[in-house]
Design a protein around this motif. Structure first.
Motif, PDB file in Angstrom:
ATOM      1  N   ALA A  16       0.819  -1.210   0.000  1.00 27.33           N
ATOM      2  CA  ALA A  16       0.000   0.000   0.000  1.00 27.33           C
ATOM      3  C   ALA A  16       0.854   1.262   0.000  1.00 27.33           C
ATOM      4  CB  ALA A  16      -0.927   0.000   1.211  1.00 27.33           C
ATOM      5  N   GLU A  17       0.284   2.324  -0.542  1.00 31.47           N
ATOM      6  CA  GLU A  17       0.921   3.635  -0.507  1.00 31.47           C
ATOM      7  C   GLU A  17       0.763   4.241   0.887  1.00 31.47           C
ATOM      8  OE1 GLU A  17       2.619   5.172  -2.920  1.00 31.47           O
ATOM      9  OE2 GLU A  17       2.383   3.392  -4.170  1.00 31.47           O
ATOM     10  N   PRO A  18       1.656   5.159   1.266  1.00 35.58           N
ATOM     11  CA  PRO A  18       1.480   5.877   2.532  1.00 35.58           C
ATOM     12  C   PRO A  18       0.165   6.655   2.556  1.00 35.58           C
ATOM     13  CG  PRO A  18       3.710   6.139   1.716  1.00 35.58           C
ATOM     14  CD  PRO A  18       2.928   5.484   0.608  1.00 35.58           C
ATOM     15  N   LEU A  19      -0.186   7.165   3.727  1.00 36.09           N
ATOM     16  CA  LEU A  19      -1.491   7.799   3.937  1.00 36.09           C
ATOM     17  C   LEU A  19      -1.710   9.000   3.027  1.00 36.09           C
ATOM     18  CD1 LEU A  19      -1.440   7.682   7.833  1.00 36.09           C
ATOM     19  CD2 LEU A  19      -2.536   6.060   6.280  1.00 36.09           C
ATOM     20  N   GLY A  20      -0.702   9.855   2.891  1.00 31.07           N
ATOM     21  CA  GLY A  20      -0.796  10.986   1.983  1.00 31.07           C
ATOM     22  C   GLY A  20      -1.703  12.101   2.480  1.00 31.07           C
ATOM     23  N   PRO A  21      -1.996  13.061   1.599  1.00 29.63           N
ATOM     24  CA  PRO A  21      -2.758  14.250   2.000  1.00 29.63           C
ATOM     25  C   PRO A  21      -4.265  14.020   2.006  1.00 29.63           C
ATOM     26  CG  PRO A  21      -2.087  14.458  -0.281  1.00 29.63           C
ATOM     27  CD  PRO A  21      -1.490  13.168   0.217  1.00 29.63           C
ATOM     28  N   ASP A  22      -4.708  13.031   2.717  1.00 32.00           N
ATOM     29  CA  ASP A  22      -6.124  12.690   2.788  1.00 32.00           C
ATOM     30  C   ASP A  22      -6.858  13.705   3.668  1.00 32.00           C
ATOM     31  OD1 ASP A  22      -8.543  11.128   4.080  1.00 32.00           O
ATOM     32  OD2 ASP A  22      -7.951   9.943   2.332  1.00 32.00           O
ATOM     33  N   GLU A  23      -8.089  14.028   3.299  1.00 28.03           N
ATOM     34  CA  GLU A  23      -8.851  15.021   4.069  1.00 28.03           C
ATOM     35  C   GLU A  23      -9.131  14.555   5.491  1.00 28.03           C
ATOM     36  OE1 GLU A  23     -13.397  13.819   2.632  1.00 28.03           O
ATOM     37  OE2 GLU A  23     -12.462  15.680   1.934  1.00 28.03           O
ATOM     38  N   ARG A  24      -9.179  13.237   5.718  1.00 30.75           N
ATOM     39  CA  ARG A  24      -9.401  12.746   7.084  1.00 30.75           C
ATOM     40  C   ARG A  24      -8.176  12.957   7.959  1.00 30.75           C
ATOM     41  NH1 ARG A  24     -11.446   7.067   4.883  1.00 30.75           N
ATOM     42  NH2 ARG A  24      -9.919   7.747   3.318  1.00 30.75           N
ATOM     43  N   VAL A  25      -6.992  12.831   7.379  1.00 29.52           N
ATOM     44  CA  VAL A  25      -5.777  13.150   8.132  1.00 29.52           C
ATOM     45  C   VAL A  25      -5.776  14.640   8.483  1.00 29.52           C
ATOM     46  CG1 VAL A  25      -3.269  13.144   8.125  1.00 29.52           C
ATOM     47  CG2 VAL A  25      -4.508  11.286   6.986  1.00 29.52           C
ATOM     48  N   ALA A  26      -6.158  15.470   7.521  1.00 29.03           N
ATOM     49  CA  ALA A  26      -6.242  16.909   7.775  1.00 29.03           C
ATOM     50  C   ALA A  26      -7.231  17.216   8.895  1.00 29.03           C
ATOM     51  CB  ALA A  26      -6.650  17.634   6.493  1.00 29.03           C
ATOM     52  N   ARG A  27      -8.324  16.471   8.938  1.00 27.61           N
ATOM     53  CA  ARG A  27      -9.318  16.683   9.985  1.00 27.61           C
ATOM     54  C   ARG A  27      -8.725  16.386  11.360  1.00 27.61           C
ATOM     55  NH1 ARG A  27     -14.205  13.171   8.717  1.00 27.61           N
ATOM     56  NH2 ARG A  27     -13.551  13.827   6.633  1.00 27.61           N
ATOM     57  N   VAL A  28      -7.900  15.358  11.447  1.00 31.15           N
ATOM     58  CA  VAL A  28      -7.256  15.036  12.724  1.00 31.15           C
ATOM     59  C   VAL A  28      -6.275  16.143  13.117  1.00 31.15           C
ATOM     60  CG1 VAL A  28      -5.795  13.376  13.952  1.00 31.15           C
ATOM     61  CG2 VAL A  28      -7.557  12.555  12.372  1.00 31.15           C
ATOM     62  N   VAL A  29      -5.559  16.692  12.140  1.00 33.59           N
ATOM     63  CA  VAL A  29      -4.653  17.812  12.422  1.00 33.59           C
ATOM     64  C   VAL A  29      -5.428  18.953  13.074  1.00 33.59           C
ATOM     65  CG1 VAL A  29      -3.151  19.564  11.400  1.00 33.59           C
ATOM     66  CG2 VAL A  29      -3.070  17.211  10.549  1.00 33.59           C
ATOM     67  N   LEU A  30      -6.570  19.289  12.506  1.00 28.75           N
ATOM     68  CA  LEU A  30      -7.368  20.383  13.058  1.00 28.75           C
ATOM     69  C   LEU A  30      -7.958  20.035  14.422  1.00 28.75           C
ATOM     70  CD1 LEU A  30      -9.103  21.595   9.788  1.00 28.75           C
ATOM     71  CD2 LEU A  30      -7.440  22.866  11.170  1.00 28.75           C
ATOM     72  N   ARG A  31      -8.297  18.784  14.630  1.00 31.70           N
ATOM     73  CA  ARG A  31      -8.795  18.374  15.951  1.00 31.70           C
ATOM     74  C   ARG A  31      -7.701  18.527  17.009  1.00 31.70           C
ATOM     75  NH1 ARG A  31     -12.158  12.741  14.859  1.00 31.70           N
ATOM     76  NH2 ARG A  31     -13.944  13.674  13.764  1.00 31.70           N
ATOM     77  N   ARG A  32      -6.477  18.153  16.662  1.00 38.02           N
ATOM     78  CA  ARG A  32      -5.378  18.302  17.623  1.00 38.02           C
ATOM     79  C   ARG A  32      -5.142  19.783  17.926  1.00 38.02           C
ATOM     80  NH1 ARG A  32      -6.658  13.860  17.749  1.00 38.02           N
ATOM     81  NH2 ARG A  32      -5.434  11.957  17.343  1.00 38.02           N
ATOM     82  N   TYR A  33      -5.210  20.605  16.887  1.00 44.00           N
ATOM     83  CA  TYR A  33      -5.055  22.054  17.068  1.00 44.00           C
ATOM     84  C   TYR A  33      -6.141  22.601  17.995  1.00 44.00           C
ATOM     85  CZ  TYR A  33      -5.681  27.009  15.916  1.00 44.00           C
ATOM     86  OH  TYR A  33      -5.873  28.368  15.991  1.00 44.00           O
ATOM     87  N   GLU A  34      -7.391  22.258  17.724  1.00 42.94           N
ATOM     88  CA  GLU A  34      -8.503  22.798  18.503  1.00 42.94           C
ATOM     89  C   GLU A  34      -8.440  22.341  19.955  1.00 42.94           C
ATOM     90  OE1 GLU A  34     -11.696  25.146  19.302  1.00 42.94           O
ATOM     91  OE2 GLU A  34     -10.434  25.079  17.514  1.00 42.94           O
ATOM     92  N   ALA A  35      -8.084  21.079  20.178  1.00 42.38           N
ATOM     93  CA  ALA A  35      -7.959  20.575  21.550  1.00 42.38           C
ATOM     94  C   ALA A  35      -6.887  21.341  22.315  1.00 42.38           C
ATOM     95  CB  ALA A  35      -7.648  19.080  21.538  1.00 42.38           C
ATOM     96  N   MET A  36      -5.765  21.618  21.656  1.00 41.33           N
ATOM     97  CA  MET A  36      -4.692  22.363  22.313  1.00 41.33           C
ATOM     98  C   MET A  36      -5.081  23.822  22.516  1.00 41.33           C
ATOM     99  SD  MET A  36      -1.722  21.697  23.584  1.00 41.33           S
ATOM    100  CE  MET A  36      -1.989  22.783  24.968  1.00 41.33           C
ATOM    101  N   ARG A  37      -5.839  24.386  21.583  1.00 42.52           N
ATOM    102  CA  ARG A  37      -6.285  25.768  21.724  1.00 42.52           C
ATOM    103  C   ARG A  37      -7.168  25.929  22.955  1.00 42.52           C
ATOM    104  NH1 ARG A  37     -10.275  29.151  20.790  1.00 42.52           N
ATOM    105  NH2 ARG A  37     -11.685  27.460  20.178  1.00 42.52           N
ATOM    106  N   LEU A  38      -8.048  24.956  23.190  1.00 44.49           N
ATOM    107  CA  LEU A  38      -8.914  24.999  24.362  1.00 44.49           C
ATOM    108  C   LEU A  38      -8.111  24.860  25.650  1.00 44.49           C
ATOM    109  CD1 LEU A  38     -11.901  22.845  23.054  1.00 44.49           C
ATOM    110  CD2 LEU A  38     -11.830  25.334  23.343  1.00 44.49           C
ATOM    111  N   VAL A  39      -7.113  23.975  25.630  1.00 47.78           N
ATOM    112  CA  VAL A  39      -6.254  23.803  26.823  1.00 47.78           C
ATOM    113  C   VAL A  39      -5.501  25.093  27.108  1.00 47.78           C
ATOM    114  CG1 VAL A  39      -4.200  22.608  27.683  1.00 47.78           C
ATOM    115  CG2 VAL A  39      -6.021  21.308  26.575  1.00 47.78           C
ATOM    116  N   ALA A  40      -4.933  25.696  26.077  1.00 44.92           N
ATOM    117  CA  ALA A  40      -4.171  26.927  26.253  1.00 44.92           C
ATOM    118  C   ALA A  40      -5.057  28.068  26.757  1.00 44.92           C
ATOM    119  CB  ALA A  40      -3.498  27.322  24.946  1.00 44.92           C
ATOM    120  N   ALA A  41      -6.284  28.149  26.220  1.00 42.14           N
ATOM    121  CA  ALA A  41      -7.201  29.202  26.658  1.00 42.14           C
ATOM    122  C   ALA A  41      -7.613  29.005  28.107  1.00 42.14           C
ATOM    123  CB  ALA A  41      -8.433  29.211  25.759  1.00 42.14           C
ATOM    124  N   ALA A  42      -7.811  27.753  28.518  1.00 40.28           N
ATOM    125  CA  ALA A  42      -8.186  27.482  29.910  1.00 40.28           C
ATOM    126  C   ALA A  42      -7.045  27.819  30.870  1.00 40.28           C
ATOM    127  CB  ALA A  42      -8.577  26.011  30.051  1.00 40.28           C
TER     128      ALA A  42
END
Length: 239
Positions: free
Chosen positions: A210-236
């Motif tokens: 199989a090919e590596p995961l690549g620039p899949d939109e679901r991987v991008a969604r996880v990137v944004l979830r990690r960002y948002e979770a950290m943003r909430l922690v930092a704001a708190a």
């Protein structure tokens, strides 16, 4: 100002790797219009994460969130990245680092989709990953293999490109003893490069790699979830 997102990948001497990371960052940008998203690397590729952070600081930003584009929490996440961030982080410029992408259900789905259309009858699956001196990171890949085995109903074994065991030949031999007539290799790599090529070169008798995961939109969604979770922690923490 909206807190910028700095995505940081390991970096590679193989230009395909950095190109794939930049494509993924473009997908993240498309999913989050208005968010300042920048690509960076720990080593070997440019721009380096320290250079991107300094650039943002010089532009007047007071806070940045770094999202490691890493599929495991090992040396790069635990040692390399914190040391680099410490070079820039300070009272006037706060750098928060999110969790790694890790073994997320969305990313698992991408990896499994790379096998779609492949006949798994009589097959054994090798889940190929980087390998680490961190036992927990390797165990996470082994747990992933166990889940896939239960889900797919065929023997599945992890295999590591470096540092850890089993390596690809050992994993294939193990699957053969468990009755696998054919070998299918799944990829737990974000981008093409030297290590995925090493996996493919060692799996010479595999019927499918199989090919590596690549620039899949679901991987991008996880990137944004990690960002948002950290943003909430930092704001708190500020509140």
């Amino acid at each position: 100002m909206t807190v910028p997102l700095v995505a940081v990948a390991h970096g590679s001497r193989d230009s395909r790797s950095a190109a794939t990371v930049r494509e993924l960052v473009e997908v993240v940008r498309a999913q989050a219009p208005g968010l300042d998203v920048r690509a960076s690397f720990l080593d070997l590729s440019t721009p380096l994460v320290t250079d991107v952070l300094k650039e943002l600081r010089d532009e007047g930003h007071r806070e940045v969130i770094v999202v490691p584009l890493l599929l495991g929490s090992a040396y790069h996440a635990r040692v390399d990245l914190p040391a680099l961030v410490a070079e820039v982080d300070g009272p006037e410029f706060t750098v928060s680092v999110s969790d790694v992408l890790g073994i997320d259900p969305l990313i698992e789905a991408v990896a499994l989709d790379k096998l779609s259309g492949t006949d798994l009858t009589g097959a054994g699956i090798v889940v190929s990953a980087v390998g680490s001196s961190n036992a927990g990171a390797n165990s996470a890949v082994a747990d992933l293999a166990s889940r896939w085995q239960a889900k797919l109903g065929v023997p599945v074994s992890p295999a590591f490109a470096s540092t850890a065991q089993p390596d690809v030949p050992a994993a294939i031999a193990q699957l053969r003893t468990r009755g696998a007539d054919r070998i299918v290799v799944a990829s737990w790599f974000l981008a093409p490069g030297l290590l995925p090529d090493r996996i493919a070169a060692l799996a010479t008798d595999a019927t499918f790699v199989a090919e590596p995961l690549g620039p899949d939109e679901r991987v991008a969604r996880v990137v944004l979830r990690r960002y948002e979770a950290m943003r909430l922690v930092a704001a708190a923490a500020v509140a």
